[in-house]
Design a protein around this motif. Structure first.
Motif: not given
Length: 156
Positions: A45-46, A68, A71, A86-87, A90
């Motif tokens: 997870r993040y 990153l 958030k 976000r994916r 990452l």
């Protein structure tokens, strides 16, 4: 040497509750001698990525650690759009990290990518306080991981 890392299959856990979160499948395939297992697949997870980046920064000295994705609490658009952005972020983060020789030498990175140990278990393992060495933890997980490692080893 070739290392492919993919972040895919975002999944919402505890959907509809106040403690819901998204985790992502991290698929790694490599022929690099730096890695114990040549193929692995874990879910993270993040906040585990945030922890990893902090650890890499601490240990990398002057080597810059990739950023990153942010958030965002004020995201405009759909949740699906946010999760996909976000994916991608990452994945870009991990792609840059595995290209960096200094960052690649950090055993926390290897446990993050190649074991399903929690953050406290990774810390304990790296400090020699776990029941297994870093290599043992990775191999133990690899052996239970869809039979991929056995397939790799049985190739002529």
């Amino acid at each position: 040497e070739l290392t492919t890392v993919r972040v895919q299959d975002p999944r919402v856990q505890n959907e509809g509750s106040w403690n819901s979160y998204v985790d992502y499948k991290i698929f790694l395939h490599t022929n690099s001698k730096a890695f114990t297992a040549k193929t692995s697949c874990v879910r993270r997870r993040y906040r585990e990525f945030v922890w990893l980046r902090r650890q890499l920064q601490k240990n990398a000295g002057l080597v810059p650690v990739p950023e990153l994705p942010g958030k965002s609490t004020f995201f405009v658009g759909s949740t699906d759009e946010f999760i996909e952005k976000r994916r991608q972020g990452l994945q870009q983060f991990l792609e840059k990290v595995v290209q960096n020789v200094v960052l690649l030498s950090d055993s926390r990175l290897h446990l993050f990518l190649q074991s399903q140990l929690s953050v406290p278990e990774i810390e304990a393992c790296v400090q020699g306080q776990g029941s297994q060495t870093v290599t043992e933890a990775i191999l133990h997980y690899a052996m239970s991981n869809c039979g991929w490692v056995q397939e790799e080893e049985n190739r002529p």
